[in-house]
Write a protein that holds these residues in place. Structure first.
Motif, PDB file in Angstrom:
ATOM      1  N   ARG A 125     113.894 -70.674 139.226  1.00 27.40           N
ATOM      2  CA  ARG A 125     113.913 -70.502 140.682  1.00 27.40           C
ATOM      3  C   ARG A 125     115.346 -70.504 141.216  1.00 27.40           C
ATOM      4  O   ARG A 125     115.691 -69.734 142.103  1.00 27.40           O
ATOM      5  CB  ARG A 125     113.076 -71.585 141.371  1.00 27.40           C
ATOM      6  CG  ARG A 125     111.588 -71.296 141.371  1.00 27.40           C
ATOM      7  CD  ARG A 125     110.821 -72.196 142.316  1.00 27.40           C
ATOM      8  NE  ARG A 125     110.892 -73.608 141.978  1.00 27.40           N
ATOM      9  CZ  ARG A 125     110.087 -74.226 141.102  1.00 27.40           C
ATOM     10  NH1 ARG A 125     109.153 -73.547 140.464  1.00 27.40           N
ATOM     11  NH2 ARG A 125     110.217 -75.497 140.853  1.00 27.40           N
ATOM     12  N   TRP A 128     116.993 -67.148 140.455  1.00 21.10           N
ATOM     13  CA  TRP A 128     116.505 -66.030 141.287  1.00 21.10           C
ATOM     14  C   TRP A 128     116.620 -66.310 142.787  1.00 21.10           C
ATOM     15  O   TRP A 128     116.250 -65.457 143.596  1.00 21.10           O
ATOM     16  CB  TRP A 128     115.042 -65.699 140.953  1.00 21.10           C
ATOM     17  CG  TRP A 128     114.779 -65.445 139.503  1.00 21.10           C
ATOM     18  CD1 TRP A 128     113.742 -65.951 138.777  1.00 21.10           C
ATOM     19  CD2 TRP A 128     115.516 -64.628 138.583  1.00 21.10           C
ATOM     20  NE1 TRP A 128     113.804 -65.502 137.473  1.00 21.10           N
ATOM     21  CE2 TRP A 128     114.890 -64.687 137.331  1.00 21.10           C
ATOM     22  CE3 TRP A 128     116.673 -63.848 138.702  1.00 21.10           C
ATOM     23  CZ2 TRP A 128     115.355 -64.014 136.201  1.00 21.10           C
ATOM     24  CZ3 TRP A 128     117.157 -63.174 137.574  1.00 21.10           C
ATOM     25  CH2 TRP A 128     116.495 -63.263 136.358  1.00 21.10           C
ATOM     26  N   SER A 129     117.153 -67.460 143.167  1.00 17.82           N
ATOM     27  CA  SER A 129     117.258 -67.761 144.603  1.00 17.82           C
ATOM     28  C   SER A 129     118.143 -66.727 145.285  1.00 17.82           C
ATOM     29  O   SER A 129     119.113 -66.230 144.717  1.00 17.82           O
ATOM     30  CB  SER A 129     117.794 -69.174 144.833  1.00 17.82           C
ATOM     31  OG  SER A 129     119.137 -69.281 144.414  1.00 17.82           O
ATOM     32  N   GLY A 130     117.766 -66.397 146.496  1.00 19.43           N
ATOM     33  CA  GLY A 130     118.500 -65.396 147.247  1.00 19.43           C
ATOM     34  C   GLY A 130     118.028 -63.975 146.979  1.00 19.43           C
ATOM     35  O   GLY A 130     118.487 -63.042 147.616  1.00 19.43           O
ATOM     36  N   LEU A 131     117.124 -63.809 146.020  1.00 25.20           N
ATOM     37  CA  LEU A 131     116.549 -62.501 145.724  1.00 25.20           C
ATOM     38  C   LEU A 131     115.118 -62.466 146.239  1.00 25.20           C
ATOM     39  O   LEU A 131     114.370 -63.433 146.072  1.00 25.20           O
ATOM     40  CB  LEU A 131     116.541 -62.228 144.214  1.00 25.20           C
ATOM     41  CG  LEU A 131     117.899 -62.158 143.518  1.00 25.20           C
ATOM     42  CD1 LEU A 131     117.714 -62.035 142.009  1.00 25.20           C
ATOM     43  CD2 LEU A 131     118.713 -60.995 144.053  1.00 25.20           C
ATOM     44  N   SER A 132     114.760 -61.372 146.847  1.00 24.95           N
ATOM     45  CA  SER A 132     113.375 -61.216 147.300  1.00 24.95           C
ATOM     46  C   SER A 132     112.486 -60.945 146.089  1.00 24.95           C
ATOM     47  O   SER A 132     112.972 -60.592 145.012  1.00 24.95           O
ATOM     48  CB  SER A 132     113.264 -60.054 148.288  1.00 24.95           C
ATOM     49  OG  SER A 132     113.487 -58.820 147.613  1.00 24.95           O
ATOM     50  N   ASP A 133     111.181 -61.093 146.282  1.00 27.18           N
ATOM     51  CA  ASP A 133     110.233 -60.767 145.211  1.00 27.18           C
ATOM     52  C   ASP A 133     110.410 -59.317 144.770  1.00 27.18           C
ATOM     53  O   ASP A 133     110.333 -59.008 143.579  1.00 27.18           O
ATOM     54  CB  ASP A 133     108.795 -61.009 145.665  1.00 27.18           C
ATOM     55  CG  ASP A 133     108.468 -62.481 145.815  1.00 27.18           C
ATOM     56  OD1 ASP A 133     109.229 -63.332 145.304  1.00 27.18           O
ATOM     57  OD2 ASP A 133     107.434 -62.787 146.449  1.00 27.18           O
ATOM     58  N   GLU A 134     110.660 -58.437 145.730  1.00 27.27           N
ATOM     59  CA  GLU A 134     110.853 -57.020 145.410  1.00 27.27           C
ATOM     60  C   GLU A 134     112.110 -56.816 144.563  1.00 27.27           C
ATOM     61  O   GLU A 134     112.108 -56.041 143.604  1.00 27.27           O
ATOM     62  CB  GLU A 134     110.949 -56.186 146.691  1.00 27.27           C
ATOM     63  CG  GLU A 134     111.092 -54.698 146.427  1.00 27.27           C
ATOM     64  CD  GLU A 134     111.170 -53.874 147.702  1.00 27.27           C
ATOM     65  OE1 GLU A 134     111.704 -52.765 147.621  1.00 27.27           O
ATOM     66  OE2 GLU A 134     110.711 -54.351 148.759  1.00 27.27           O
ATOM     67  N   GLU A 135     113.182 -57.531 144.897  1.00 27.73           N
ATOM     68  CA  GLU A 135     114.420 -57.407 144.119  1.00 27.73           C
ATOM     69  C   GLU A 135     114.238 -57.932 142.700  1.00 27.73           C
ATOM     70  O   GLU A 135     114.726 -57.322 141.738  1.00 27.73           O
ATOM     71  CB  GLU A 135     115.566 -58.142 144.815  1.00 27.73           C
ATOM     72  CG  GLU A 135     116.041 -57.449 146.074  1.00 27.73           C
ATOM     73  CD  GLU A 135     117.009 -58.294 146.874  1.00 27.73           C
ATOM     74  OE1 GLU A 135     117.965 -57.701 147.420  1.00 27.73           O
ATOM     75  OE2 GLU A 135     116.821 -59.536 146.969  1.00 27.73           O
ATOM     76  N   SER A 137     111.442 -57.980 141.088  1.00 26.08           N
ATOM     77  CA  SER A 137     110.602 -56.972 140.436  1.00 26.08           C
ATOM     78  C   SER A 137     111.422 -55.761 140.011  1.00 26.08           C
ATOM     79  O   SER A 137     111.261 -55.237 138.903  1.00 26.08           O
ATOM     80  CB  SER A 137     109.472 -56.558 141.376  1.00 26.08           C
ATOM     81  OG  SER A 137     108.652 -55.604 140.761  1.00 26.08           O
ATOM     82  N   GLN A 138     112.318 -55.308 140.877  1.00 25.17           N
ATOM     83  CA  GLN A 138     113.179 -54.170 140.550  1.00 25.17           C
ATOM     84  C   GLN A 138     114.101 -54.508 139.378  1.00 25.17           C
ATOM     85  O   GLN A 138     114.273 -53.704 138.457  1.00 25.17           O
ATOM     86  CB  GLN A 138     114.016 -53.752 141.759  1.00 25.17           C
ATOM     87  CG  GLN A 138     113.235 -53.067 142.842  1.00 25.17           C
ATOM     88  CD  GLN A 138     114.080 -52.829 144.100  1.00 25.17           C
ATOM     89  OE1 GLN A 138     115.107 -53.462 144.319  1.00 25.17           O
ATOM     90  NE2 GLN A 138     113.617 -51.899 144.922  1.00 25.17           N
TER      91      GLN A 138
END
Length: 152
Positions: A125, A128-135, A137-138
């Motif tokens: 977590r 990946w903090s600061g990244l959206s779920d979409e980011e 995923s990309q």
């Protein structure tokens, strides 16, 4: 700095991207190791990778573990030796081929996997903090594409 280099030297983009990918992977491993040490987990990141693999696929042989974790066979052998010494795994002769051993988690190994999983999840977590779920995923899709490009 990286953005400046990409703008000023577009022909160096793939070289720089490879460096950034390797640097990030190493930093993540360092960070995860720090979190395991801070929690006094008693295992390394590499040992965790093997424990997690066995928690999902108990009874694999050492070669299958090496292939699944992208580690070389001698490294996996050393890690399994350490996990056996700690009482977290055991080697059991393969009934189909007595020259091979299947690696099984002990009850203590299962407990360790359950104890360490929340530490790893918290570290993920943070990564990946600061990244959206979409980011995320990309990013996952891009990294999987690069991986598959090298498997052809």
């Amino acid at each position: 700095m990286a953005e400046l280099l990409l703008k000023t030297q577009p022909d160096k983009q793939s070289e720089l991207t490879g460096f950034i990918l390797e640097r990030t992977a190493k930093r993540m491993k360092q960070y995860f190791q720090q979190q395991l040490a801070a929690a006094d987990a008693g295992i390394t990141v590499d040992q965790w990778v093997i424990l997690q693999m066995l928690d999902k696929n108990d009874g694999l042989n050492q070669l299958d573990i090496a292939r699944a974790t992208f580690k070389d066979a001698p490294t996996v052998t050393r890690i399994i030796d350490l996990l056996c010494q700690k009482g977290l795994t055991q080697r059991v002769a393969d009934p189909a081929d007595r020259r091979r051993f299947n690696i099984l988690l002990t009850d203590q190994g299962r407990e360790k996997a359950e104890t360490v999983l929340p530490i790893i999840r918290t570290a993920r977590r943070q990564a990946w903090s600061g990244l959206s779920d979409e980011e995320v995923s990309q990013l996952t899709g891009i990294l999987n594409t690069v991986f598959e490009n090298l498997n052809q």
